[in-house]
Design an enzyme around this catalytic site. Structure first.
Site, short mmCIF file in Angstrom:
data_model
loop_
_atom_site.label_atom_id
_atom_site.label_comp_id
_atom_site.label_asym_id
_atom_site.label_seq_id
_atom_site.Cartn_x
_atom_site.Cartn_y
_atom_site.Cartn_z
N CYS A 21 1.06 -1.23 0.14
CA CYS A 21 0.09 -0.02 -0.13
C CYS A 21 0.84 1.31 0.08
CB CYS A 21 -0.93 0.11 1.07
SG CYS A 21 -0.21 0.04 2.69
N ASP A 435 -1.54 28.26 -32.49
CA ASP A 435 -0.45 28.75 -33.67
C ASP A 435 -1.20 28.49 -35.01
OD1 ASP A 435 2.11 29.40 -34.20
OD2 ASP A 435 2.39 27.91 -35.24
N ASP A 636 3.28 23.30 -33.51
CA ASP A 636 3.87 21.93 -34.10
C ASP A 636 5.12 21.58 -33.30
OD1 ASP A 636 5.91 23.73 -34.62
OD2 ASP A 636 5.34 23.71 -36.63
#
Ligand SMILES: Nc1ncnc2c1ncn2[C@@H]1O[C@H](COP(=O)(O)OP(=O)(O)OP(=O)(O)O)[C@@H](O)[C@H]1O
Ligand SMILES: [Cu+]
Ligand SMILES: [Mg+2]
Length: 761
Positions: A21, A435, A636
């Site tokens: 855990c 863009d 890009d």
């Protein structure tokens, strides 16, 4: 092994075996961080992996493994895709699952009669069987192997935990079951003490239930990591290459850059490359999420892992091994899944304090019960129930399992999140900056017009302009040069070429000084543009980009290009706005062209940032952030890397697979803007899952503890609740796999405008 060397640090990933855990993962983290030379260590409970950043040379793998071992776990290096040894990790995981299955099997077989005895007794049924099962010594014989064989792991783990002054789930289970077991043992051995009742079934059933929970959890965890396995399955094992004039089938890792690879119909493309002969269509959906097959001709790029449809073709390998797009994608997804989302820190902190607090509460429970006149048995059972119900194991799984499924699901749709952090951040974006070129538009401008002033012919002007542009890598330049070549013009070699970012180019062509670019460029160089102005404005208003040409300081004409808006861009902008985001356009192009394009896709003209020089793009993004907005930047990833970095979330969008995966926080493999919508949707849905999970993880504890303290919860029910809480959290995460981020949203967004357009409405 050591990858991504940055200055003097390196990173390694270790698979960790034996964590139960959140406090386990915290302990491994601490053990690793304490090592001299280790910079950071982050452990993920869902993947059972540690990511360690260390100073190269200052610490070695063995030291790390030893540190983890001292903390009570095992560590082994995680191997890269395609590397030898990649399978041993999965084997280790599977061995661990089988071991848990055996432990659970033993517990189950022995617990059933104990449980049956309890039920028979409660129902008042007599008879030989009931009598036999009710015998204390028989019960002892049944419960002991469960306690010390199936349950041995809890003792072992507790020992390591307590040694490093920690307490985790194992401590709670060991304490709780031991209390019940040894109490019963004492009652059996010393009847003279007059201890009432035996509770062997409590300890045995509890251990069995916890083991069942662990087992179900391990299986579900395996399911959350399916995405990676699917991606790995895309990698063919062999390739057919032409060597020494003949076709040979060779193992994939022997393919080299420059090899000619043959692909037949229906085959999977083995590595990345460029088609040299033949033609076909290729199904790239597994990598980009794009469902339509893509046509391939000589000169086109093909990507390893995608499937060839009908045609046969040959291609030249350009990227092999760890360099291929597929290997990069797998790496990104793996790293993302192993990373931590900030939302998880809270859970980590909570669970660190939880266990000691719980032990305290259970002792207080015992004391209060006992001192207020309750008998020893009742006090003990209440204490045990508190210990068990309070285990925070589900809490540690709430976030990482959802992040794992979310990132995996993203990868299936061509959306790559670099880390859990980015997946989390996408849901809080308030503004998106797009863009223009290559993001909103296709980024493939075509020449639309050549206008020559007096003294020039169109072809002369084009030849001179294209010669000047030859050395420029700008897409505008490429369009001009391509067109000139199509016209069959003989270009000359420019001298003194200079690229002026955001403005144009300047060069000597055939002894004359040529400028191609913006009005500002020409004016700065003292070339008036007077007679061209009217045409320029007209072209720009139509969304085209005009490049003015001056020769030896005199205007000579202009060339104009047009770039088309991507299909679906308008739908995506509408969807984003509907989701409550401000959408902005950012471009170096002039304001008029930019606004014309903005209008086509539905971006508010006030949200157009035009004539921004490349180096100022990041400043514009920062300016929006300064207004207090969480800003995402979409570009890009090649030209606008600084702006991507400046944003809260940098999203790179690529067409096909030539995307700069490394450059951004999120990479969209498919060139469509709808991918942004899907990414944000997916993020929102994942966060919703995490919140649900945290709720489910905590509700058991917070409701259960008071009930258990009041003695209203038997330890067995508490054990069942605990197992159920882990399993429900992990299962809830795997349900996220059914979510389709592309479908859920595009429908209403696409429906809106179409309904509105219906005539007569
Ligand atoms: N090589 C070039 N030849 C001619 N003009 C250029 C060239 N490079 C830039 N320009 C001029 O400068 C302007 C701004 O260029 P920049 O590269 O900053 O933006 P862009 O590529 O047009 O748009 P975006 O910012 O959306 O990518 C262009 O619109 C163009 O008019
Ligand atoms: Cu637990
Ligand atoms: Mg550009």
């Amino acid at each position: 092994m050591a990858e991504r060397t940055e200055e003097a640090t390196a990173q390694v990933r270790l698979g960790i075996v034996g964590m139960t855990c959140a406090s386990c993962s915290a302990r491994v983290e601490r053990a690793l961080t304490k090592l001299p030379g280790v910079v950071t260590a982050s452990v993920n409970l869902a993947t059972d992996q540690a990511t360690v950043t260390f100073e190269t040379g200052a610490v070695d793998l063995e030291a790390m493994q030893r540190a983890v071992q001292d903390a009570g776990y095992q560590a082994h290096p995680v191997h890269e895709v395609g590397q030898a040894g990649a399978d041993t990790e999965r084997e280790a995981r599977e061995r661990e699952i089988r071991r848990q299955e055996r432990a659970f099997g033993l517990g189950a077989v022995l617990s059933v009669p104990l449980l049956a005895s309890m039920v028979l007794h409660a129902a008042g049924v007599g008879g030989t069987l009931a009598h036999l099962l009710g015998n204390g010594w028989v019960q002892l014989a049944l419960a002991t192997p469960v306690q010390f064989v199936s349950g041995w792991q809890f003792y072992k783990d507790s020992y390591h935990n307590l040694k490093s002054r920690n307490a985790n789930m194992s401590v709670l289970v060991a304490l709780g079951t031991s209390a019940a077991y040894f109490y019963s043992l004492a009652a059996l051995l010393r009847p003279d003490l007059g201890i009432p009742g035996l509770y062997f079934e409590t300890s045995a059933v509890l251990i069995t239930l916890v083991l069942l929970g662990k087992l179900l959890e391990a299986r579900a965890k395996g399911r959350t990591s399916e995405a990676i396995r699917k991606l790995m399955g895309l990698q063919p094992r062999t390739a057919r290459v032409i060597r020494a004039g003949s076709e040979q089938e060779i193992p994939i890792d022997q393919v080299q850059v420059g090899d000619r690879v043959v692909v037949r119909p229906g085959e999977r493309i083995p590595v990345d490359g460029t088609v040299v002969s033949g033609a076909s269509t290729v199904d790239e959906s597994m990598l980009t999420g794009e469902s339509l097959p893509v046509e391939k001709q000589p000169g086109d790029a093909v990507v390893g892992g995608t499937v060839n449809k009908q045609g046969t073709f040959q291609f030249e390998a350009t990227r092999v091994g760890a360099e291929t797009a597929l290997a990069q994608i797998i790496r990104v997804v793996e790293e993302a899944q192993a990373s931590k989302a900030p939302i998880q820190r809270l859970a980590d902190v909570v669970s660190n304090y939880f266990v000691p607090a719980v032990v305290g509460i259970s002792l207080v429970t015992f004391a209060v019960w006992y001192l207020t006149g309750g008998d020893f048995t009742a006090s003990l059972l209440a204490m045990t129930a508190v210990l068990v119900i309070a285990c925070p194991c589900a809490l540690g799984l709430a976030t990482p399992t959802a992040i794992m499924v979310g990132t995996g699901l993203g990868a299936e749709h061509g959306i790559l999140f670099k880390g859990g952090e980015h997946l989390e951040r996408a849901h809080e974006l308030q503004a998106l900056v797009l863009d223009k070129t290559g993001t909103i538009t296709r980024g493939e401008p075509r020449l639309t017009r050549v206008e020559a002033l007096e003294g020039w012919t169109a072809s002369d002007l084009l030849r001179v302009a294209a010669s000047a542009e030859r050395r420029s890598e700008h897409p505008l330049a490429t369009a001009v040069v391509a067109h000139a070549q199509e016209e069959g013009l003989a270009l000359s070699e420019p001298e003194g070429f200079e690229a002026l970012p955001g403005r144009g180019v300047s060069a000597q062509v055939e002894g004359r000084r040529v400028l191609v670019g913006t009005r500002r460029l020409l004016e700065d160089e003292g070339a008036a543009t007077g007679s061209l102005e009217e045409l320029r404005l007209e072209l720009e208003a139509a969304g085209q980009t005009a490049m003015l040409i001056a020769v030896d300081g005199h205007p000579a004409g202009l060339v104009a290009v047009a770039d088309t808006v991507k299909p679906g861009a308008a739908d995506a902008v509408a969807a984003l706005r509907e989701m409550g985001l401000e959408v902005w356009m950012l471009t170096g192009d002039n304001a008029r062209t930019a606004r014309a394009i903005a209008q086509q896709v539905g971006i508010d003209p006030d949200h157009v940032l035009a004539e921004v020089l490349p180096e100022q793009k990041a400043d514009q993004v920062q300016a929006l952030r300064d207004r207090g907005l969480k800003v995402g930047m979409v570009g890009d990833g090649i030209n606008d890397a600084p702006a991507l970095v400046a944003a809260d979330l940098g999203i790179a969008i690529g067409t096909g697979t030539d995307v700069a995966i490394e450059a951004a926080d999120v990479t969209l493999m498919r060139g469509e803007l709808m991918g942004i919508v899907s990414a944000i949707r997916l993020s929102r849905q994942t966060i919703r899952k995490i919140r649900q999970n945290l709720f489910w993880a905590l509700i058991y504890n917070s409701l259960g503890i008071p009930l258990a303290a009041l003695g209203l919860l038997s330890p067995i029910i508490a054990g069942a609740a605990m197992a159920f809480s882990s399993v429900s959290v992990v299962t809830n995460s795997t349900l996220l796999k059914r979510y389709d981020p592309t479908r859920a949203l595009s429908r209403p967004a696409a429906l809106g405008p179409r309904l509105g357009e219906e005539p007569g409405r």
